[in-house]
Design a protein around this motif. Structure first.
Motif, PDB file in Angstrom:
ATOM      1  N   ARG A 127      43.255 -27.812   2.260  1.00 34.61           N
ATOM      2  CA  ARG A 127      42.072 -27.424   1.495  1.00 34.61           C
ATOM      3  C   ARG A 127      41.327 -28.665   1.005  1.00 34.61           C
ATOM      4  O   ARG A 127      40.095 -28.760   1.107  1.00 34.61           O
ATOM      5  CB  ARG A 127      42.469 -26.549   0.314  1.00 34.61           C
ATOM      6  CG  ARG A 127      41.300 -26.200  -0.612  1.00 34.61           C
ATOM      7  CD  ARG A 127      41.739 -25.335  -1.781  1.00 34.61           C
ATOM      8  NE  ARG A 127      40.654 -25.157  -2.732  1.00 34.61           N
ATOM      9  CZ  ARG A 127      39.689 -24.234  -2.627  1.00 34.61           C
ATOM     10  NH1 ARG A 127      39.681 -23.413  -1.595  1.00 34.61           N
ATOM     11  NH2 ARG A 127      38.751 -24.133  -3.551  1.00 34.61           N
ATOM     12  N   VAL A 147      44.544 -23.735   2.367  1.00 38.61           N
ATOM     13  CA  VAL A 147      44.550 -22.499   1.589  1.00 38.61           C
ATOM     14  C   VAL A 147      43.184 -22.293   0.937  1.00 38.61           C
ATOM     15  O   VAL A 147      42.520 -23.235   0.519  1.00 38.61           O
ATOM     16  CB  VAL A 147      45.665 -22.525   0.526  1.00 38.61           C
ATOM     17  CG1 VAL A 147      47.032 -22.512   1.194  1.00 38.61           C
ATOM     18  CG2 VAL A 147      45.540 -23.739  -0.390  1.00 38.61           C
ATOM     19  N   CYS A 174      46.618 -16.816   4.093  1.00 32.57           N
ATOM     20  CA  CYS A 174      45.245 -16.763   4.602  1.00 32.57           C
ATOM     21  C   CYS A 174      45.091 -15.484   5.433  1.00 32.57           C
ATOM     22  O   CYS A 174      45.348 -15.493   6.637  1.00 32.57           O
ATOM     23  CB  CYS A 174      44.932 -18.003   5.441  1.00 32.57           C
ATOM     24  SG  CYS A 174      43.191 -18.169   5.886  1.00 32.57           S
ATOM     25  N   ALA A 178      39.932 -13.637   5.703  1.00 30.10           N
ATOM     26  CA  ALA A 178      39.601 -14.988   5.271  1.00 30.10           C
ATOM     27  C   ALA A 178      39.413 -15.905   6.484  1.00 30.10           C
ATOM     28  O   ALA A 178      38.490 -16.732   6.516  1.00 30.10           O
ATOM     29  CB  ALA A 178      40.688 -15.540   4.359  1.00 30.10           C
ATOM     30  N   HIS A 202      52.179 -20.028   8.309  1.00 30.27           N
ATOM     31  CA  HIS A 202      51.784 -21.169   7.493  1.00 30.27           C
ATOM     32  C   HIS A 202      52.814 -22.294   7.643  1.00 30.27           C
ATOM     33  O   HIS A 202      54.007 -22.046   7.732  1.00 30.27           O
ATOM     34  CB  HIS A 202      51.713 -20.730   6.019  1.00 30.27           C
ATOM     35  CG  HIS A 202      51.207 -21.768   5.084  1.00 30.27           C
ATOM     36  ND1 HIS A 202      49.868 -22.030   4.918  1.00 30.27           N
ATOM     37  CD2 HIS A 202      51.865 -22.608   4.254  1.00 30.27           C
ATOM     38  CE1 HIS A 202      49.712 -22.989   4.021  1.00 30.27           C
ATOM     39  NE2 HIS A 202      50.917 -23.347   3.602  1.00 30.27           N
TER      40      HIS A 202
END
Length: 233
Positions: A127, A147, A174, A178, A202
């Motif tokens: 992020r 994220v 996620c 998204a 992830h």
């Protein structure tokens, strides 16, 4: 690997950053390696060392220093997960980006640096790498399973340098909607490339992680290495 100290832009103090240098290379691009919620741990250090083996200077700042310097956790125990989430929830992302900008500036000035510098980040760091793409002058930014990226889509118009996003199809942090929002936001931006890796979770590229997937990690890391070499030299 050596440790250096950097001064925070807001005057709050100094924080540590760890530097890995390539062998037998007089002029190298620099990569700011952005931690997950586990701090600068063994997995991140191994990633940084591998970047140095590829001929880059790697520098990993301790981003949780305002809460607790020297965080070094794994993904192997529930207690460590709980502590990692607590640190993430207490983390000021805007100040983290400012610390990353300080690190980026320092990276460009390290001995042996050719002046080109970018970022690569994982999870929370993924992020932050996107935030660096929208808010800094980094030459290139690479995000692994970042994220909350859908919340950053309104900032995508600010991106003026290559951004590569690696997205896990089955990322529990996620959801599909998204992912769709991120892909839609990236579609018309010439600077953004995004890859979705099927059937992986992830942290599929976390070294020795519980969800490590060798095939997806190898493909993603190949894309990353190619882009870093192209942009940073």
């Amino acid at each position: 690997m050596r440790e250096i100290k950097l001064k925070a832009a807001d005057g709050a103090g100094e924080f540590s950053a760890f530097v890995w240098e390539p062998k037998n290379k007089e002029s190298a691009g620099a990569v700011v390696v952005i931690q997950e919620i586990f701090g600068v741990n063994d997995a991140l250090r191994e990633t940084a060392a591998s970047l140095a083996e590829m001929g880059f200077i790697a520098i990993a700042p301790d981003l949780f220093w305002r809460q607790q310097p020297g965080v070094d956790l794994t993904d192997k125990t529930e207690a460590e997960w709980q502590k990692a989430f607590a640190l993430m929830n207490g983390f000021d992302q805007d100040k983290g980006v400012e610390d990353l900008k300080v690190t980026l500036d320092a990276a460009r000035k390290l001995p042996g640096s050719n002046g080109n510098a970018g970022t690569i980040g994982f999870c929370l760091g993924g992020r932050l790498a996107v935030m660096m793409a929208t808010r800094s002058d980094a030459d290139v930014n690479i995000s692994y399973y970042g994220v909350g990226l859908d919340g950053l889509v309104p900032e995508f118009d600010n991106i003026q340098a290559p951004l590569l996003m690696h997205i896990a199809e089955k990322d529990e942090y996620c959801p599909p909607e998204a992912v769709e929002a991120v892909l839609d936001g990236a579609e018309d931006n010439e600077f953004i490339d995004a890859f979705v890796y099927p059937d992986v979770h992830h942290a599929f590229a976390r070294v020795n992680g519980v969800h490590y997937d060798a095939r997806a990690a190898t493909i993603a890391n190949g894309h990353s290495a190619e882009l870093l070499a192209e942009v940073l030299g």
